[in-house]
Structure formats: C-alpha cells, structure tokens
Design an enzyme around this catalytic site. Structure first.
Site, PDB file in Angstrom:
ATOM      1  N   TYR A 142      23.976  -1.621 -30.873  1.00 39.48           N
ATOM      2  CA  TYR A 142      24.462  -2.125 -32.163  1.00 39.48           C
ATOM      3  C   TYR A 142      24.288  -3.632 -32.170  1.00 39.48           C
ATOM      4  O   TYR A 142      24.643  -4.312 -31.210  1.00 39.48           O
ATOM      5  CB  TYR A 142      25.940  -1.763 -32.342  1.00 39.48           C
ATOM      6  N   ASP A 237      20.997  -9.640 -26.952  1.00 39.18           N
ATOM      7  CA  ASP A 237      22.209  -9.670 -27.765  1.00 39.18           C
ATOM      8  C   ASP A 237      23.393  -9.587 -26.809  1.00 39.18           C
ATOM      9  O   ASP A 237      23.791  -8.511 -26.376  1.00 39.18           O
ATOM     10  CB  ASP A 237      22.214  -8.518 -28.771  1.00 39.18           C
ATOM     11  N   LYS A 265      32.290 -12.956 -30.204  1.00 38.86           N
ATOM     12  CA  LYS A 265      33.416 -12.382 -29.465  1.00 38.86           C
ATOM     13  C   LYS A 265      34.078 -13.396 -28.508  1.00 38.86           C
ATOM     14  O   LYS A 265      34.781 -14.273 -28.986  1.00 38.86           O
ATOM     15  CB  LYS A 265      32.988 -11.084 -28.783  1.00 38.86           C
TER      16      LYS A 265
HETATM   17  C1  LIG Z   1      30.205  -6.773 -31.971  1.00 45.68           C
HETATM   18  C2  LIG Z   1      28.744  -6.859 -31.823  1.00 45.68           C
HETATM   19  C3  LIG Z   1      27.918  -7.402 -32.825  1.00 45.68           C
HETATM   20  C4  LIG Z   1      28.446  -7.782 -34.168  1.00 45.68           C
HETATM   21  O1  LIG Z   1      29.337  -8.842 -34.107  1.00 45.68           O
HETATM   22  P1  LIG Z   1      30.368  -9.064 -35.341  1.00 45.68           P
HETATM   23  O2  LIG Z   1      31.078 -10.328 -34.963  1.00 45.68           O
HETATM   24  O3  LIG Z   1      31.229  -7.849 -35.390  1.00 45.68           O
HETATM   25  O4  LIG Z   1      29.544  -9.208 -36.562  1.00 45.68           O
HETATM   26  C5  LIG Z   1      26.579  -7.573 -32.551  1.00 45.68           C
HETATM   27  N1  LIG Z   1      26.059  -7.211 -31.359  1.00 45.68           N
HETATM   28  C6  LIG Z   1      26.814  -6.677 -30.396  1.00 45.68           C
HETATM   29  C7  LIG Z   1      26.178  -6.321 -29.094  1.00 45.68           C
HETATM   30  C8  LIG Z   1      28.167  -6.456 -30.587  1.00 45.68           C
HETATM   31  O5  LIG Z   1      28.901  -5.886 -29.625  1.00 45.68           O
END
Ligand SMILES: *Cc1c(COP(=O)(O)O)cnc(C)c1O
Length: 427
Positions: A142, A237, A265
C-alpha cells in the site's frame, strides 16, 4: 448501550461509515469500533473508560508511546509561536538535516503533510525526471490512495492493472504494472519487456500493509540491479518502516540504496507530516528548481516539525532499537509459544518495533499466503483480546507496532491474556 456504540451510531449520521479512515470501522472483524478518549504510553482508553494495551500505535507513529511528555512539550512550545506561516522556518531545515544525516540515501528532502502525498509526488517526480510513464508496484503493498496506486494485477502476467477503487478511470492506472511481491523472476520479465518505458519501481522494502511480509533473499537486490540497468528509479516507500525497523529504515538493514525514499508516520511523532527525498540530481527536478510541480499550504508545518524533531532526537538514544526489537521479539515469541502449546496453527515474525501474527503454520511470503491463513480464527482472537483489554489491529492484513513504553509488565500482561484466549480457541 455502551458509549462506544452510541458514538458510533452518532458518527455514522455525519461521517461516512462513522470514521475518517476505513480500517478504523472494524468492517473486516465486525463489531463496534472503540472511540478513543485518551492515550498514555502503551495504553488507550475508550469512551467507556476501558483501558487497552495498544499494538496499533496510531498505525506506527507512536514509537515512543502515546503522549510522550517531551514530544507533547515540544508541540506546546511550538504552538505558542503560531500554528502555521506559509513561509519557511529554521525547524524545516533542522528536520531535513536530521533526515539526511540518518538515512544514507537522502541528499535532499521535501516535506509534505501525509504519506499519500509523499508517494504520489515521488511517482510524479520519477516520471518527470526520467521522461517515462510506466511504474511498477507490487500486489499487497500500500502506498497511500493516489489514483495510479489504487490498482491490482490484471488478468494475465505482465498486463497492466485494474483500479481497486471506484472513481479511478482505467486509463489512470493503464501505466501501472502490478507484480507479485518477492517474485524476482516476474520483475526481470517485466524489465525485459518494458524496461525502456519504466520510470520507477515503488516498493515497501519490508511490507506492512498485507500483515508483515519480509522481502525474500535477493528480491530487493534484484529491484536495485534491474532499475540501474534500465535507467529506472527505485523508490523505497519507508512511510511505515522508516525509523520503525531500525535507525536507518530498511535501507540501513539491507545496505541497498534507493534513488528516492518516502517517509511519514514516525517522523511526525503523531502529527501530520510526510517527506520524500533522495538523490540531489533527481530532487532538483522539483519546483521551484525544476519542472515537476508540488506544493502544500501546510507543508513543513511548524508544530508537526517540532514533534518530528523531538521524536527523532529521542530515537537516537543509544540502544533504543535493540531494546525495542527485543521487546517486540518477546511478544511474538511468547504469542507463538502459547498458541502452539494449545495446538493452534500460528506463526509470528518481527523486525525492530514492527510485527506480524498469522493463524498459519508458516510465516507468509506474500499476499496470497496471508489470504490463505485462518482469517476467521483471527477475528475471534481479535475480539477475545479486545475483551481482555488488548487492542491489536482490526484486520488480519495489518502489521502491529510496539513502543518503547511496552515494558516487560505490559508484554507479560498481553501474553497472559493471549494464553487465556488461545486456550478457549483450542476448544
Ligand atoms: C501509511 C502508509 C502510506 C500512506 O500514508 P498516509 O499518511 O496514511 O497517507 C503509504 N505507504 C505506506 C507504506 C504506508 O504504510
């Protein structure tokens, strides 16, 4: 009626599904979501004042535990000086320098307000910098909810993807090639066929959005070498893994250098923030230096930046990640031993302060294996643990998170509760 149920009824009248992010609605486990009244350290309290040991941690940011006094103080001190200016601040330079110091692949970095914004822009930057359109992503990873990333594999091998959300025109994902995670041969085949058109590969270098799934030996290395050989950019990512699996993310654990990295995060310590960064020659394509456009009214927000700086400082304490990894391992080893003692097929895995639990004999290596685990049993486990006052992620497809406030007493209480639950599940 519980106050949680009352609030959920009321929320559903003014907010679609009663929540502002879908997984919070408990749809995949059933039941009533808990409305959080407050949180401290490893604990959450719901609207009925029931206390839970929390293994979601705001989906990763709460690595120091909830409401860490020094982070709260940094936020309060920053807020007094104004909440947002729309003009640059010294704090933004400081956090950029801290990120560059810590992550070996970062030469320049730009702040945004969420992980979605970071990945969306990193993809645009990769396309702009390479002059190519196609991107590669992996099933089960994701990367936020930007149009071109809401896509699942097409029907045949090496076909371009289909949207996974209504409202995304098929044309918008026509350039997204979706491959299986850990399928190195699939990656090689994709590059053999489309190499000169591929702008980038985006990957969760340790996946945390299909439960926890680690890269197979050689997988990330193959992504690096294929991208280099074909002039494509490799995007790690690390929104979830950055400062969560270790002090330098997955790139520190593996020694593999991506061209671009996305973060969010943990780097905001619980405040809304995101970042993307990497090679200076690539980053210089971003406006105002280059032709790739990106902007944000609240980007580099001074209060979020203050929380991020304090969090990163506290994470630099000697031995922080060794301790965190050891506590996380105590949890997963304890859960696995207890489940097996009751004859329940179960496995668990962890890296740093991130873990996966699976109702399956073996740790899964991809989305199909996670889907083949006993998800019905997970749901029963989830609710029984919730009754016991332990809050795991409300889905079998999410990783879990441990904070530095999850001490032996907290882990011990969790394992005692789990043992009672496993014993009931075995009957
Ligand atoms: C949480 C997450 C996102 C999205 O981040 P948001 O701050 O919720 O938009 C993108 N990539 C990864 C790997 C994630 O865990």
């Amino acid at each position: 009626m519980s106050r949680n149920a009352e609030l959920f009824d009321r929320a559903c009248r003014s907010i679609p599904g009663g929540v502002n992010s879908p997984v919070r609605a408990f749809r995949s486990v059933g039941g009533t979501p808990r409305f959080v009244a407050r949180a401290q350290g490893p604990y959450l309290w719901d609207a009925d004042d029931k206390r839970y040991i929390d293994y979601v941690g705001s989906w990763g940011p709460a690595i120091l535990g909830h409401a860490h006094p020094e982070v709260v103080k940094a936020v309060q001190e920053a807020a007094v000086h104004g909440l947002s200016y729309g003009a640059p601040t010294e704090g933004e330079i400081r956090i950029a320098e801290m990120l560059i110091e810590r992550l070996p692949s970062l030469e320049m970095v730009r702040l945004v307000s969420s992980g979605t914004e970071a990945t969306m822009t990193a993809i645009r930057l990769a396309r702009g910098a390479t002059g190519r359109n196609k991107i590669v992503k992996f099933e089960g990873c994701y990367h936020g909810h930007a149009d071109s990333l809401l896509v699942k594999a097409g029907s045949g091998l090496l076909t371009f993807g289909n949207p996974t959300s209504a409202g995304v025109p098929p044309e918008f994902v026509a350039h997204t090639l979706v491959l299986d995670y850990n399928d190195t041969a699939g990656v090689q085949a994709a590059f053999a066929e489309h190499g000169k058109d591929i702008a980038c590969v985006i990957v969760e270098p340790i996946a945390g959005n299909m439960n926890l799934v680690k890269p197979a030996p050689g997988f990330l290395e193959a992504l690096r070498s294929e991208c280099t050989a074909h002039g494509a950019l490799l995007i790690f990512d690390e929104v979830m893994t950055g400062f969560r699996v270790g002090p330098q993310g997955v790139q520190g654990l593996t020694g593999i250098k991506p061209d671009l990295t996305t973060l969010a995060k943990v780097i905001g310590g619980g405040m809304p923030i995101g970042a993307f960064g990497g090679r200076a020659d690539v980053m210089k394509h971003i406006a105002p230096l280059g032709a790739v456009y990106q902007a944000g009214t609240l980007s580099g927000n001074p209060v979020a930046v203050a929380a991020g700086i304090k969090t990163l400082e506290l994470l630099s304490a000697p031995g922080f990640y060794d301790k965190l990894a050891a506590q996380t391992r105590k949890l997963t080893d304890g859960l696995a031993a207890s489940a097996r003692a009751h004859g329940i097929p179960f496995s668990a895995d962890s890296v740093g302060g991130m873990f996966g639990i699976y109702f399956a004999d073996q740790v899964p290596g991809g989305l199909a294996a996670v889907s083949a685990s006993d998800i019905e049993r997970f749901k029963v486990f989830f609710h029984a643990m919730l009754d016991e006052g332990v809050y795991f992620a409300p889905s079998a497809y999410e990783a879990g998170f441990v904070s530095s406030t999850h001490d032996d007493a907290v882990i011990g209480a969790t394992l005692a509760a789990a043992d009672r639950v496993f014993s009931k599940l075995a009957k």
